[in-house]
Design a protein around this motif. Structure first.
Motif, short mmCIF file in Angstrom:
data_model
loop_
_atom_site.label_atom_id
_atom_site.label_comp_id
_atom_site.label_asym_id
_atom_site.label_seq_id
_atom_site.Cartn_x
_atom_site.Cartn_y
_atom_site.Cartn_z
N HIS A 61 7.40 12.20 3.51
CA HIS A 61 7.79 10.63 2.64
C HIS A 61 8.74 10.79 1.72
CE1 HIS A 61 4.20 9.20 4.59
NE2 HIS A 61 3.42 10.14 4.25
N GLY A 62 9.24 12.39 1.30
CA GLY A 62 10.05 12.47 0.10
C GLY A 62 9.54 12.49 -0.98
N PHE A 63 8.42 11.94 -1.18
CA PHE A 63 7.31 11.73 -2.55
C PHE A 63 6.08 12.34 -2.19
CE2 PHE A 63 10.76 9.13 -4.29
CZ PHE A 63 10.46 8.85 -5.52
N VAL A 64 5.46 12.87 -3.36
CA VAL A 64 4.09 13.37 -3.42
C VAL A 64 3.63 13.27 -4.93
CG1 VAL A 64 4.74 15.82 -4.05
CG2 VAL A 64 2.49 15.17 -2.73
N ASP A 71 9.93 3.72 3.18
CA ASP A 71 9.31 4.74 4.18
C ASP A 71 10.43 4.96 5.02
OD1 ASP A 71 8.40 5.13 7.17
OD2 ASP A 71 6.40 4.70 5.82
N GLN A 72 10.75 6.37 5.47
CA GLN A 72 11.75 6.76 6.32
C GLN A 72 11.50 6.46 7.72
OE1 GLN A 72 13.18 11.08 5.02
NE2 GLN A 72 10.89 11.19 4.53
N GLN A 73 10.41 6.04 8.15
CA GLN A 73 10.14 5.58 9.55
C GLN A 73 10.54 4.18 9.80
OE1 GLN A 73 9.67 8.31 11.98
NE2 GLN A 73 9.52 9.28 10.06
N THR A 74 10.11 3.04 8.89
CA THR A 74 10.05 1.74 9.01
C THR A 74 11.44 1.32 8.00
OG1 THR A 74 8.82 1.31 7.02
CG2 THR A 74 7.68 1.62 9.28
N GLY A 75 11.82 1.91 7.14
CA GLY A 75 12.72 1.35 6.37
C GLY A 75 12.41 0.31 5.44
N LEU A 76 11.07 0.10 5.04
CA LEU A 76 10.46 -0.85 4.10
C LEU A 76 9.96 -0.01 3.01
CD1 LEU A 76 8.17 -2.62 7.01
CD2 LEU A 76 10.37 -3.30 6.08
N TYR A 77 9.91 -0.92 1.57
CA TYR A 77 9.63 -0.23 0.65
C TYR A 77 8.05 -0.45 0.51
CZ TYR A 77 14.40 0.51 -1.19
OH TYR A 77 15.56 0.91 -1.11
N SER A 78 7.41 0.47 -0.24
CA SER A 78 5.91 0.17 -0.61
C SER A 78 5.82 0.76 -1.96
CB SER A 78 5.10 0.97 0.46
OG SER A 78 5.29 2.41 0.23
N VAL A 79 4.77 0.18 -2.70
CA VAL A 79 4.53 0.51 -3.91
C VAL A 79 4.10 1.82 -4.28
CG1 VAL A 79 2.95 -0.31 -6.16
CG2 VAL A 79 4.14 -1.85 -4.60
N MET A 88 0.84 -1.21 0.04
CA MET A 88 0.04 -0.08 -0.01
C MET A 88 0.91 1.04 0.01
SD MET A 88 -3.23 1.27 -0.20
CE MET A 88 -4.27 0.17 0.73
N SER A 89 0.63 2.25 -0.70
CA SER A 89 1.33 3.41 -1.01
C SER A 89 1.03 4.43 0.23
CB SER A 89 1.02 4.22 -2.45
OG SER A 89 1.64 5.38 -2.43
N HIS A 90 2.26 5.12 0.60
CA HIS A 90 2.21 6.03 1.65
C HIS A 90 2.24 7.35 1.14
CE1 HIS A 90 6.38 4.79 1.52
NE2 HIS A 90 6.78 6.09 1.61
N VAL A 91 2.25 7.68 -0.05
CA VAL A 91 2.66 8.84 -0.63
C VAL A 91 1.28 9.68 -0.85
CG1 VAL A 91 3.32 10.10 -2.84
CG2 VAL A 91 4.51 8.05 -1.85
N SER A 92 1.35 11.05 -0.24
CA SER A 92 -0.05 11.66 -0.40
C SER A 92 -0.18 12.15 -1.84
CB SER A 92 0.06 12.98 0.61
OG SER A 92 0.39 12.53 1.66
N THR A 93 -1.61 12.35 -2.13
CA THR A 93 -1.92 13.01 -3.39
C THR A 93 -2.46 14.36 -3.28
OG1 THR A 93 -2.55 10.90 -4.47
CG2 THR A 93 -3.33 12.76 -5.53
N LEU A 94 -2.00 15.56 -4.08
CA LEU A 94 -2.31 16.85 -3.77
C LEU A 94 -2.92 17.25 -5.30
CD1 LEU A 94 0.44 18.40 -1.52
CD2 LEU A 94 -1.75 17.47 -0.91
N ASP A 95 -3.63 18.38 -5.04
CA ASP A 95 -4.29 18.96 -6.26
C ASP A 95 -3.64 20.39 -6.50
OD1 ASP A 95 -5.72 20.21 -8.15
OD2 ASP A 95 -7.84 19.68 -7.39
N PHE A 96 -2.85 20.30 -7.49
CA PHE A 96 -2.05 21.74 -7.69
C PHE A 96 -2.74 22.88 -8.23
CE2 PHE A 96 0.50 24.31 -10.55
CZ PHE A 96 1.42 24.42 -9.55
N SER A 97 -4.06 22.54 -8.64
CA SER A 97 -4.89 23.67 -9.08
C SER A 97 -5.04 24.55 -7.53
CB SER A 97 -6.34 23.07 -9.44
OG SER A 97 -6.96 22.45 -8.34
N ALA A 98 -5.08 24.12 -6.49
CA ALA A 98 -5.17 24.89 -5.39
C ALA A 98 -4.23 26.24 -5.37
CB ALA A 98 -5.23 24.16 -4.04
N PHE A 99 -2.70 25.74 -5.63
CA PHE A 99 -1.80 26.68 -5.92
C PHE A 99 -2.15 27.74 -6.90
CE2 PHE A 99 2.53 28.28 -7.15
CZ PHE A 99 2.88 28.69 -5.91
#
Length: 325
Positions: A34-37, A220-228, A1-12
């Motif tokens: 997360h280092g990614f978005v 994941d920076q907290q767990t050191g585990l990879y997620s898709v 399961m991905s831990h990366v957030s999804t944001l709507d750039f139209s808000a900017f």
């Protein structure tokens, strides 16, 4: 399961200051965590992205002799032109992450169309007559959006919006087309090969577009585990590079990521033996080669010491790429 957030750039892009501020804060927080978005409704046109993927497929479908017309130069500094499968050895970029492996990918790289120091190399016009202008145009679009994102990030860090402008205006960025050929699943699963080994990017922010095949994994920076991390174009993935980590003195971190066998393939396209070929396009936003990667004074907390020596972006990137070819 991905831990990366999804944001709507139209808000900017909204005329509502509250929405703009909220986006900047969420964007910065997501990169810190997360280092990614993932971005939707961003400013890189969907039709332009689709066109670049078509040109990428056409390029990699050419025979080796035609692709070799644009061969990567003998020096590895910086990435330019065509690199064949196995030519780049990404596994040396993350020592301790496992045994050395072969990258099952080929790539085409270009930098600034105006660089006289590191000129680009291209396939023959007779083979791909519209390739160069389309790639150069997409490079410019990504460069403009990279600058916009850095302004959003600066505001999220409570800095002046133009804090990063003079650090990235030298047009030292790179655009990379990537093709991961079909490969026997067992070779990916047993570690004999990988599509791209765990690594961090060298630059400021990376803009990544991918197809729907899958296989991108982020640590994941907290767990050191990879997620898709899924999401096919026109969704844009943005991640922190080493240069931004240095400027922020580790308040923003470049995280390890890799491409390996996808957990599942799109319905009806899977093979019991081979992992389907994969395409992606990455824009690596880079600092000016002459600028320092020493942490920015305005990002050092009271009493905080710099975690990094003073080194130029060019020196750092050359040291990182050395030995990968």
């Amino acid at each position: 399961m991905s831990h990366v957030s999804t944001l709507d750039f139209s808000a900017f892009c909204s005329k509502d200051p509250g929405r703009q501020q909220s986006f900047c804060q969420q964007f910065t927080a997501a990169l810190q965590q997360h280092g990614f978005v993932k971005l939707i409704n961003h400013a890189v046109p969907a039709e332009g992205i689709a066109k670049i993927f078509e040109f990428s497929k056409q390029f990699f479908e050419m025979d080796q002799a035609a692709k070799a017309v644009a061969a990567h130069p003998t020096t590895a500094i910086p990435h330019r032109g065509y690199s064949f499968v196995g030519q780049e050895k990404t596994s040396i970029l993350a020592p301790g992450e496992g045994k050395p492996s072969v990258d099952c990918k080929e790539s085409f790289d270009m930098g600034s169309p105006y660089s006289r120091i590191f000129p680009n190399t291209w396939p023959a016009d007779c083979d791909m007559p519209h390739f160069r202008p389309e790639i150069e145009s997409f490079y410019q679009t990504c460069q403009d959006f990279h600058h916009t994102l850095l302004r959003a990030l600066a505001l999220g860090l409570q800095l002046d919006a133009h804090t990063f402008d003079s650090l990235v205006d030298g047009n030292d960025h790179e655009l990379r087309l990537l093709h991961y050929p079909a490969v026997p699943k067992k070779e990916l699963m047993n570690g004999q090969k990988t599509r791209i080994a765990p690594h961090t990017d060298f630059g400021v922010l990376t803009l990544l577009f991918q197809d729907d095949v899958g296989g991108l994994q982020v640590m994941d920076q907290q767990t050191g585990l990879y997620s898709v991390v899924d999401g096919s174009h026109p969704i844009m993935l943005v991640n922190v590079g080493d240069s931004l980590q240095r400027w922020t003195n580790n308040h923003l971190r470049a995280v390890l990521h890799q491409v390996t066998a996808p957990s599942q393939s799109p319905s009806g396209t899977d093979s019991p033996i081979f992992t389907k070929e994969r395409f992606s396009v990455a824009f690596f936003g880079k600092p000016n080669r002459a600028c320092s990667l020493h942490p920015l004074p305005q990002l050092l907390l009271d009493g905080e010491c710099s975690q990094y020596p003073d080194i130029t972006a060019g020196e750092y990137q050359d040291s990182r790429i050395h030995g990968t070819y």
